[in-house]
Motif scaffolding. Structure first.
Motif, PDB file in Angstrom:
ATOM      1  N   LYS A  73       0.841  -1.205   0.000  1.00  0.00           N
ATOM      2  CA  LYS A  73       0.000   0.000   0.000  1.00  0.00           C
ATOM      3  C   LYS A  73       0.873   1.251   0.000  1.00  0.00           C
ATOM      4  O   LYS A  73       1.845   1.326   0.760  1.00  0.00           O
ATOM      5  CB  LYS A  73      -0.855   0.074   1.267  1.00  0.00           C
ATOM      6  CG  LYS A  73      -1.929  -0.961   1.380  1.00  0.00           C
ATOM      7  CD  LYS A  73      -2.807  -0.614   2.581  1.00  0.00           C
ATOM      8  CE  LYS A  73      -3.379  -1.857   3.215  1.00  0.00           C
ATOM      9  NZ  LYS A  73      -4.144  -1.563   4.426  1.00  0.00           N
ATOM     10  N   ARG A  88      -1.148  -8.709  10.491  1.00  0.00           N
ATOM     11  CA  ARG A  88      -1.854  -9.109   9.275  1.00  0.00           C
ATOM     12  C   ARG A  88      -0.954  -9.852   8.295  1.00  0.00           C
ATOM     13  O   ARG A  88      -1.399 -10.761   7.602  1.00  0.00           O
ATOM     14  CB  ARG A  88      -2.446  -7.864   8.604  1.00  0.00           C
ATOM     15  CG  ARG A  88      -3.566  -8.192   7.661  1.00  0.00           C
ATOM     16  CD  ARG A  88      -4.421  -6.984   7.377  1.00  0.00           C
ATOM     17  NE  ARG A  88      -5.422  -7.307   6.382  1.00  0.00           N
ATOM     18  CZ  ARG A  88      -6.622  -7.813   6.644  1.00  0.00           C
ATOM     19  NH1 ARG A  88      -6.957  -8.069   7.884  1.00  0.00           N
ATOM     20  NH2 ARG A  88      -7.474  -8.082   5.671  1.00  0.00           N
ATOM     21  N   HIS A  89       0.310  -9.434   8.209  1.00  0.00           N
ATOM     22  CA  HIS A  89       1.177  -9.980   7.150  1.00  0.00           C
ATOM     23  C   HIS A  89       2.351 -10.801   7.676  1.00  0.00           C
ATOM     24  O   HIS A  89       3.056 -11.430   6.898  1.00  0.00           O
ATOM     25  CB  HIS A  89       1.728  -8.839   6.284  1.00  0.00           C
ATOM     26  CG  HIS A  89       0.657  -8.058   5.598  1.00  0.00           C
ATOM     27  ND1 HIS A  89       0.119  -8.437   4.403  1.00  0.00           N
ATOM     28  CD2 HIS A  89       0.004  -6.926   5.954  1.00  0.00           C
ATOM     29  CE1 HIS A  89      -0.825  -7.572   4.040  1.00  0.00           C
ATOM     30  NE2 HIS A  89      -0.908  -6.640   4.975  1.00  0.00           N
ATOM     31  N   ALA A 217      -8.174   5.788  -1.076  1.00  0.00           N
ATOM     32  CA  ALA A 217      -7.730   4.849  -0.038  1.00  0.00           C
ATOM     33  C   ALA A 217      -6.307   5.178   0.418  1.00  0.00           C
ATOM     34  O   ALA A 217      -5.968   5.003   1.584  1.00  0.00           O
ATOM     35  CB  ALA A 217      -7.801   3.413  -0.560  1.00  0.00           C
TER      36      ALA A 217
ATOM     37  N   ARG B 156     -14.062   0.140  -2.110  1.00  0.00           N
ATOM     38  CA  ARG B 156     -13.734   1.553  -1.918  1.00  0.00           C
ATOM     39  C   ARG B 156     -14.832   2.448  -2.481  1.00  0.00           C
ATOM     40  O   ARG B 156     -15.469   2.068  -3.462  1.00  0.00           O
ATOM     41  CB  ARG B 156     -12.399   1.853  -2.635  1.00  0.00           C
ATOM     42  CG  ARG B 156     -11.229   1.111  -2.055  1.00  0.00           C
ATOM     43  CD  ARG B 156      -9.964   1.391  -2.854  1.00  0.00           C
ATOM     44  NE  ARG B 156     -10.046   0.888  -4.213  1.00  0.00           N
ATOM     45  CZ  ARG B 156      -9.607  -0.293  -4.618  1.00  0.00           C
ATOM     46  NH1 ARG B 156      -9.020  -1.106  -3.793  1.00  0.00           N
ATOM     47  NH2 ARG B 156      -9.723  -0.666  -5.871  1.00  0.00           N
ATOM     48  N   GLU B 167      -7.667  -2.262   0.731  1.00  0.00           N
ATOM     49  CA  GLU B 167      -6.597  -2.717  -0.146  1.00  0.00           C
ATOM     50  C   GLU B 167      -6.086  -4.101   0.239  1.00  0.00           C
ATOM     51  O   GLU B 167      -5.131  -4.589  -0.348  1.00  0.00           O
ATOM     52  CB  GLU B 167      -5.438  -1.717  -0.116  1.00  0.00           C
ATOM     53  CG  GLU B 167      -5.790  -0.381  -0.747  1.00  0.00           C
ATOM     54  CD  GLU B 167      -4.757   0.660  -0.401  1.00  0.00           C
ATOM     55  OE1 GLU B 167      -3.826   0.833  -1.183  1.00  0.00           O
ATOM     56  OE2 GLU B 167      -4.888   1.280   0.678  1.00  0.00           O
ATOM     57  N   ARG B 170     -10.023 -10.052   2.808  1.00  0.00           N
ATOM     58  CA  ARG B 170      -9.818 -11.500   2.898  1.00  0.00           C
ATOM     59  C   ARG B 170     -11.097 -12.303   2.696  1.00  0.00           C
ATOM     60  O   ARG B 170     -11.045 -13.520   2.582  1.00  0.00           O
ATOM     61  CB  ARG B 170      -9.238 -11.863   4.282  1.00  0.00           C
ATOM     62  CG  ARG B 170      -7.876 -11.254   4.574  1.00  0.00           C
ATOM     63  CD  ARG B 170      -6.759 -11.988   3.857  1.00  0.00           C
ATOM     64  NE  ARG B 170      -5.538 -11.194   3.798  1.00  0.00           N
ATOM     65  CZ  ARG B 170      -4.600 -11.196   4.739  1.00  0.00           C
ATOM     66  NH1 ARG B 170      -4.729 -11.962   5.793  1.00  0.00           N
ATOM     67  NH2 ARG B 170      -3.527 -10.447   4.617  1.00  0.00           N
TER      68      ARG B 170
END
Lengths: 322, 295
Positions: A73, A88-89, A217, B156, B167, B170
């Motif tokens: 992102k 999360r990752h 975003a 979005r 972005e 899941r």
């Protein structure tokens, strides 16, 4: 005792002209989960590798210098905490911004970004008929300011530019930041070049926007560039009518729905593309029609079409009264 | 479970297979779809460019129709979901309400703002726990690697969908796992398909679609699946042109979301309209041990 988490960073490293290709270098630390990614990068630079190149300054989401790609992102490193990213990752992958050439490591060459910004003439252009009062304030009403209240918050970090797939596919597209700024001048009551600005930006500029909202975003300041671009499109049609394939498509779509309440797909293609464009599409159309023959027929009109038409007539008075 | 079914334009026309598959899956899962022949187009991200207020008014009417029946909307298109939700968001603004309410009054209706807009993906993942869905799977999609492709307007602007990561979602991948298939994570899954400019800058649109398919393929996907029929047009019907733009043979089957679910729940391929695709899905079906029947 502050709780810590084990953090693995994979950081993009590349010096054009020196390295044959980019590589990712791993760094591992135990850090408190609220640590900003920028602080972690500074720690890498101070304690492990002083050659890691990056831009930063204020560390407070004000200067817009530290935009980069964190776990795919585009965002500010100072505004991104490591805890949620690791949760999360499992790791934090850091890349330079997209859509601009890498100068070194996490620093990109921002020339394309600033060039696109300059294209929109980012300053007030006085209206000769209403010159600005010399040495006097030129006040606006709160309602006038409200129209572009969000846009001056932009800190030109470039996160939206990096996130934009239209920019990636089409270098001619000026990108979200420039267009959001353009909107700000177009609706500024003190500006005298609204029509000229809209005319200048339309070819190749405005209608390539995909309204994917990735810019909105990405924006750390909630400028909402995609919505400002939508506003610009409506203003462009209102000021100049249909001058581009994009505006022709939007207006044709609107007219198409007035007829039946639902889209007539085949007709819309003909309306937007015109005769020559439709002819050029024939081979593709034949391929699709073999599988989807109903495209040749008009869909039925919806029930209650009169209500839909009444809405059009009420909200588009001047165009439909004739 | 009962919804006002909002198929959108494309599922009633070139994407009829999406409507077929939605109805099949809904029957199987006991989701009652109530028809509303008065629903109009959502505006598709185009009418608002010409006249935002008009677009909000059209969708206020759609929402009011479902509201009068006391039902939430079930959508099967990312763009319909986004446009109808946008109307719900815009109508929270008193200035917008002041413009829209008199218009609705003229056509004898009113908007109160109680209708939720729910995409089939959200209904499947929020109303059916993975274990419950798994128990209904009669043809597990074992061995099939699927790249989810969300469609921008399902994600979005983010404040319209507070539960989803704009972005990095899941939900779709979790559903793919519940069906027995293996989800493929790739950057393109949340990117744009190019559709909005397909008739405006076709080469750029095809290039953008090609990039996302390339990305899914590079990450090992045997097939893609999308909750949006507009993405399906870009990814499937124009895949030949996308291949041309990215200079690579792609040969990527693209399922509509309920087609993938239907296959796992035991539907025959012809019940899901799979032969209507431009890119053959035979390779993907072979992986899960079934075949298409020509239409």
């Amino acid at each position: 005792m502050v709780e810590t988490v084990h953090a693995t960073f994979q950081v993009y490293r590349f010096t054009p002209g020196v390295d044959s290709s980019p590589r990712y270098v791993s760094y591992e630390f135990d850090l408190p989960p609220h640590t900003p990614v920028l602080s972690a990068l500074l720690k890498i630079r101070q304690e492990i590798d002083p050659t890691l190149a990056m831009r930063y300054s204020c560390r407070s989401s004000i200067c817009g210098s530290c935009a980069m790609v964190i776990n795919s992102k585009s965002r500010l490193a100072c505004q991104t905490q490591i805890g949620p990213e690791l949760a999360r990752h499992g790791r934090i992958v850091i890349d330079p911004m997209r859509n601009q050439p890498v100068a070194r490591d996490l620093i990109v060459d921002q020339k394309p970004f600033w060039h696109d910004y300059e294209r929109i003439d980012p300053h007030l252009i006085a209206d000769p008929a209403h010159p600005m009062p010399e040495g006097q304030p030129n006040p606006m009403t709160p309602e006038q300011v409200d129209r572009f209240y969000e846009t001056p918050r932009c800190i030109a970090c470039g996160a939206c530019y990096s996130a934009c797939p239209a920019k990636e596919a089409d270098p001619e597209f000026p990108g979200p930041m420039a267009l959001a700024k353009l909107y700000r001048f177009v609706v500024d009551p003190r500006d005298g070049a609204t029509r000229e600005r809209l005319l200048k930006i339309q070819p190749g500029g405005l209608w390539t926007c995909l309204r994917c909202h990735l810019c909105t975003a990405a924006c750390p300041k909630d400028v909402r560039p995609s919505e400002r671009i939508r506003d610009l499109k409506e203003l462009a049609i209102a000021a100049q009518g249909v001058t581009e394939a994009g505006s022709r498509h939007a207006v044709a779509f609107k007219e198409n729905i007035y007829e039946r309440g639902l889209l007539n797909e085949g007709k819309l293609a003909r309306q937007t593309l015109g005769l020559a464009g439709t002819a050029a599409q024939l081979p593709q159309a034949m391929r699709i029609l073999r599988k989807k023959p109903e495209l040749l027929k008009s869909p039925p009109k919806i029930e209650g079409l009169a209500e839909v038409r009444k809405i059009y007539e009420m909200l588009e008075d001047e165009e439909r009264s004739g | 479970m009962k919804f006002a079914y909002y198929p959108g334009c494309v599922a009633q026309e070139s994407g009829k297979e999406l409507d077929m598959a939605t109805r099949w899956v809904s029957r199987k899962l006991g989701i009652e779809l109530v028809e509303f022949p008065k629903f109009s187009c959502c505006g598709s991200g185009f009418i608002d460019e010409a006249n935002l207020t008009l677009n909000v008014a059209l969708n206020a009417r759609n929402l009011a129709l479902a509201e009068a029946a006391g039902l939430d909307l079930l959508t099967v298109c990312s763009t319909c979901t986004g446009m109808l939700t946008l109307a719900n968001v815009k109508l929270k603004d008193p200035k917008m309400r002041a413009k829209i309410d008199p218009v609705l009054q003229q056509i004898g209706t009113s908007y109160r703002g109680t209708t939720k807009v729910r995409h089939l993906l959200h209904v499947l993942t929020e109303e059916f726990p993975p274990a419950q869905l798994k128990a209904l799977v009669t043809r597990p999609l074992t061995g099939l690697k699927v790249g989810a492709f969300y469609g921008c307007h399902l994600l979005r602007p983010a404040e319209e969908y507070p539960t989803e990561e704009p972005e990095d979602p899941r939900q779709f991948e979790d559903l793919i796992t519940a069906l027995g298939a293996t989800p493929v994570y790739y950057r393109g899954r949340v990117m744009c398909c190019g559709f909005p400019i397909l008739f405006v800058k076709e080469g750029t649109a095809n290039h953008i679609a090609g990039r996302q398919i390339q990305d899914a393929k590079a990450h090992g996907a045997d097939a893609m699946a999308t909750p949006c029929p507009l993405c399906h047009i870009s990814l499937d019907a124009y895949q030949n042109k996308a291949e041309h733009e990215v200079h690579q043979a792609l040969d990527m089957p693209v399922f509509h979301l309920p087609q993938l679910v239907g296959l796992a729940l035991g539907a025959r391929p012809e019940e899901l309209g799979l032969s209507r695709h431009l890119v053959s899905v035979d390779g993907a079906l072979a992986k899960i041990g079934t075949v298409t029947v020509p239409a």
